[in-house]
Write a protein that holds these residues in place. Structure first.
Motif, PDB file in Angstrom:
ATOM      1  N   ARG A 191      -2.178   4.322  -1.962  1.00  0.00           N
ATOM      2  CA  ARG A 191      -2.131   4.866  -3.322  1.00  0.00           C
ATOM      3  C   ARG A 191      -2.273   3.733  -4.345  1.00  0.00           C
ATOM      4  O   ARG A 191      -2.982   3.867  -5.358  1.00  0.00           O
ATOM      5  N   GLU A 192      -1.625   2.615  -4.068  1.00  0.00           N
ATOM      6  CA  GLU A 192      -1.735   1.451  -4.952  1.00  0.00           C
ATOM      7  C   GLU A 192      -3.152   0.887  -4.937  1.00  0.00           C
ATOM      8  O   GLU A 192      -3.673   0.466  -5.980  1.00  0.00           O
ATOM      9  N   VAL A 193      -3.771   0.850  -3.759  1.00  0.00           N
ATOM     10  CA  VAL A 193      -5.140   0.338  -3.652  1.00  0.00           C
ATOM     11  C   VAL A 193      -6.087   1.197  -4.483  1.00  0.00           C
ATOM     12  O   VAL A 193      -6.938   0.683  -5.223  1.00  0.00           O
ATOM     13  N   ARG A 194      -5.954   2.515  -4.385  1.00  0.00           N
ATOM     14  CA  ARG A 194      -6.825   3.410  -5.164  1.00  0.00           C
ATOM     15  C   ARG A 194      -6.619   3.195  -6.660  1.00  0.00           C
ATOM     16  O   ARG A 194      -7.575   3.232  -7.444  1.00  0.00           O
ATOM     17  N   SER A 195      -5.380   2.989  -7.063  1.00  0.00           N
ATOM     18  CA  SER A 195      -5.077   2.793  -8.476  1.00  0.00           C
ATOM     19  C   SER A 195      -5.694   1.506  -9.011  1.00  0.00           C
ATOM     20  O   SER A 195      -6.252   1.478 -10.114  1.00  0.00           O
ATOM     21  N   ARG A 196      -5.629   0.418  -8.218  1.00  0.00           N
ATOM     22  CA  ARG A 196      -6.173  -0.876  -8.653  1.00  0.00           C
ATOM     23  C   ARG A 196      -7.680  -0.956  -8.496  1.00  0.00           C
ATOM     24  O   ARG A 196      -8.356  -1.643  -9.258  1.00  0.00           O
ATOM     25  N   GLY A 197      -8.186  -0.338  -7.414  1.00  0.00           N
ATOM     26  CA  GLY A 197      -9.597  -0.468  -7.090  1.00  0.00           C
ATOM     27  C   GLY A 197      -9.886  -1.592  -6.116  1.00  0.00           C
ATOM     28  O   GLY A 197     -11.044  -1.837  -5.774  1.00  0.00           O
ATOM     29  N   TRP A 198      -8.870  -2.274  -5.606  1.00  0.00           N
ATOM     30  CA  TRP A 198      -9.035  -3.340  -4.626  1.00  0.00           C
ATOM     31  C   TRP A 198      -7.765  -3.457  -3.794  1.00  0.00           C
ATOM     32  O   TRP A 198      -6.686  -3.012  -4.194  1.00  0.00           O
ATOM     33  N   ALA A 199      -7.917  -4.038  -2.590  1.00  0.00           N
ATOM     34  CA  ALA A 199      -6.808  -4.156  -1.653  1.00  0.00           C
ATOM     35  C   ALA A 199      -6.350  -5.604  -1.562  1.00  0.00           C
ATOM     36  O   ALA A 199      -7.117  -6.537  -1.817  1.00  0.00           O
ATOM     37  N   PHE A 200      -5.098  -5.767  -1.154  1.00  0.00           N
ATOM     38  CA  PHE A 200      -4.492  -7.107  -1.080  1.00  0.00           C
ATOM     39  C   PHE A 200      -3.565  -7.184   0.128  1.00  0.00           C
ATOM     40  O   PHE A 200      -2.881  -6.213   0.460  1.00  0.00           O
ATOM     41  N   GLU A 201      -3.598  -8.320   0.810  1.00  0.00           N
ATOM     42  CA  GLU A 201      -2.604  -8.592   1.856  1.00  0.00           C
ATOM     43  C   GLU A 201      -2.195 -10.051   1.750  1.00  0.00           C
ATOM     44  O   GLU A 201      -2.998 -10.919   1.426  1.00  0.00           O
ATOM     45  N   ASP A 202      -0.908 -10.299   2.033  1.00  0.00           N
ATOM     46  CA  ASP A 202      -0.351 -11.648   1.918  1.00  0.00           C
ATOM     47  C   ASP A 202       0.453 -11.946   3.175  1.00  0.00           C
ATOM     48  O   ASP A 202       1.571 -11.459   3.342  1.00  0.00           O
ATOM     49  N   GLY A 203      -0.131 -12.719   4.090  1.00  0.00           N
ATOM     50  CA  GLY A 203       0.570 -13.135   5.282  1.00  0.00           C
ATOM     51  C   GLY A 203       0.724 -12.067   6.345  1.00  0.00           C
ATOM     52  O   GLY A 203       1.438 -12.267   7.324  1.00  0.00           O
ATOM     53  N   GLU A 204       0.056 -10.937   6.192  1.00  0.00           N
ATOM     54  CA  GLU A 204       0.192  -9.865   7.181  1.00  0.00           C
ATOM     55  C   GLU A 204      -0.781 -10.026   8.345  1.00  0.00           C
ATOM     56  O   GLU A 204      -0.579  -9.454   9.411  1.00  0.00           O
ATOM     57  N   VAL A 205      -1.837 -10.807   8.136  1.00  0.00           N
ATOM     58  CA  VAL A 205      -2.757 -11.166   9.224  1.00  0.00           C
ATOM     59  C   VAL A 205      -2.431 -12.562   9.736  1.00  0.00           C
ATOM     60  O   VAL A 205      -2.252 -12.775  10.935  1.00  0.00           O
ATOM     61  N   THR A 206      -2.330 -13.526   8.820  1.00  0.00           N
ATOM     62  CA  THR A 206      -1.983 -14.900   9.170  1.00  0.00           C
ATOM     63  C   THR A 206      -1.015 -15.430   8.120  1.00  0.00           C
ATOM     64  O   THR A 206      -1.329 -15.397   6.919  1.00  0.00           O
ATOM     65  N   LEU A 207       0.137 -15.904   8.553  1.00  0.00           N
ATOM     66  CA  LEU A 207       1.099 -16.456   7.604  1.00  0.00           C
ATOM     67  C   LEU A 207       0.481 -17.625   6.836  1.00  0.00           C
ATOM     68  O   LEU A 207      -0.189 -18.482   7.412  1.00  0.00           O
ATOM     69  N   GLY A 208       0.698 -17.625   5.522  1.00  0.00           N
ATOM     70  CA  GLY A 208       0.165 -18.691   4.687  1.00  0.00           C
ATOM     71  C   GLY A 208      -1.172 -18.394   4.063  1.00  0.00           C
ATOM     72  O   GLY A 208      -1.658 -19.170   3.243  1.00  0.00           O
ATOM     73  N   ASP A 238      -5.205 -15.887  -8.730  1.00  0.00           N
ATOM     74  CA  ASP A 238      -4.793 -14.569  -9.201  1.00  0.00           C
ATOM     75  C   ASP A 238      -5.579 -13.524  -8.418  1.00  0.00           C
ATOM     76  O   ASP A 238      -6.819 -13.507  -8.495  1.00  0.00           O
ATOM     77  N   PRO A 239      -4.917 -12.650  -7.651  1.00  0.00           N
ATOM     78  CA  PRO A 239      -5.657 -11.656  -6.871  1.00  0.00           C
ATOM     79  C   PRO A 239      -6.586 -10.803  -7.718  1.00  0.00           C
ATOM     80  O   PRO A 239      -7.687 -10.460  -7.273  1.00  0.00           O
ATOM     81  N   ALA A 240      -6.182 -10.466  -8.926  1.00  0.00           N
ATOM     82  CA  ALA A 240      -7.038  -9.649  -9.798  1.00  0.00           C
ATOM     83  C   ALA A 240      -8.309 -10.402 -10.176  1.00  0.00           C
ATOM     84  O   ALA A 240      -9.392  -9.803 -10.273  1.00  0.00           O
ATOM     85  N   ALA A 241      -8.193 -11.718 -10.370  1.00  0.00           N
ATOM     86  CA  ALA A 241      -9.374 -12.516 -10.691  1.00  0.00           C
ATOM     87  C   ALA A 241     -10.309 -12.604  -9.495  1.00  0.00           C
ATOM     88  O   ALA A 241     -11.545 -12.576  -9.647  1.00  0.00           O
TER      89      ALA A 241
END
Length: 265
Positions: A191-208, A238-241
């Motif tokens: 729901r958050e991804v649809r609202s922003r228009g882009w997806a984000f992950e932080d350390g969920e695939v590789t820490l750091g 900045d993830p948005a940038a």
């Protein structure tokens, strides 16, 4: 190889095979799962035949059935066919120059992925200068719900399709102890991804490491791929940038896939 004999116009040589392929093509054009009667009406196939063919497709996981809603949608095997197409290079060849330009502008590594069941399959990786190697090498599969590319594509899928792919907690895998582990958590994240228009992950695939992803859509709005940029999580990006750099790259890849001309400046 012997020549394939020409078929009489309007008369398929194997009617059941013809109807099966028409059903799969029909489902692929829909925005979400549909009732069997919609398939029968849309294709002019007797409803009894549609039910029999859907049952066979279901056995082989080419379609999924949502019994509570009495609807049918594409299954995991259909996504695997799409991944097979991608592995045969057309999408990779179209995407590679787009990603190379993106890496030049972002100064970070980028990759292109497609859905492959509940996973994403990476088909292009462009590594930025002096950046570490990533796990997202070509041919690698990772859980879609943990990756930025996977989340971008899942958010563009109909909610019913996501529910069919991730029906319960057993559908979720883990890499670093982070990320959604239940259907409700995934729904909120998407729901958050649809609202922003882009997806984000932080350390969920590789820490750091963190990634931002944007979906690549076909002419009916179906996510056929996604592109992402990965960078050190302890930096000041900045993830948005980063998403602002990704969006035009995704639109350019869509244009190349559809074979349309560039928009005038």
């Amino acid at each position: 190889m012997a020549d394939i004999p020409a078929l009489p116009p309007g008369r398929p040589q194997v009617p059941a095979a013809d109807q099966t392929l028409r059903i799969l093509s029909f489902l692929a054009r829909q925005r979400g799962p549909v009732p069997a009667r919609t398939v029968a009406t849309g294709l002019g196939i007797p409803r009894s035949s549609v039910y029999h063919l859907l049952a066979t497709l279901h056995e082989h996981q080419f379609v999924v059935h949502l019994p509570e809603e009495q609807r049918w949608g594409l299954g995991i095997a259909a996504f695997e066919l799409a991944g097979g197409y991608s592995r045969q290079q057309p999408l990779a060849r179209l995407g590679r120059p787009v990603l190379a330009d993106l890496v030049d502008r972002a100064g970070e590594s980028a990759h292109l992925a497609v859905m492959h069941g509940r996973d994403v399959l990476y088909i292009v990786e462009e590594r930025a200068s002096r950046r570490p190697a990533l796990v997202t090498d070509v041919g690698v599969r990772l859980p879609a719900h943990l990756t930025a590319t996977g989340r971008a594509m899942l958010a563009a899928l109909p909610r019913e399709q996501v529910r069919a792919l991730f029906p319960d907690a057993a559908s979720f895998s883990d890499r670093t102890g982070r990320g959604p582990g239940r259907p409700g958590e995934l729904r909120e994240l998407l729901r958050e991804v649809r609202s922003r228009g882009w997806a984000f992950e932080d350390g969920e695939v590789t820490l750091g490491l963190a990634s931002v992803g944007v979906a690549v859509l076909d002419h009916v709005g179906w996510p056929i791929a996604a592109i992402a940029v990965t960078y050190p999580a302890d930096g000041e990006r900045d993830p948005a940038a980063v998403a602002a750099l990704l969006a035009p790259a995704a639109r350019e890849l869509e244009r190349r896939i559809r074979g349309t001309r560039p928009a005038p400046l």
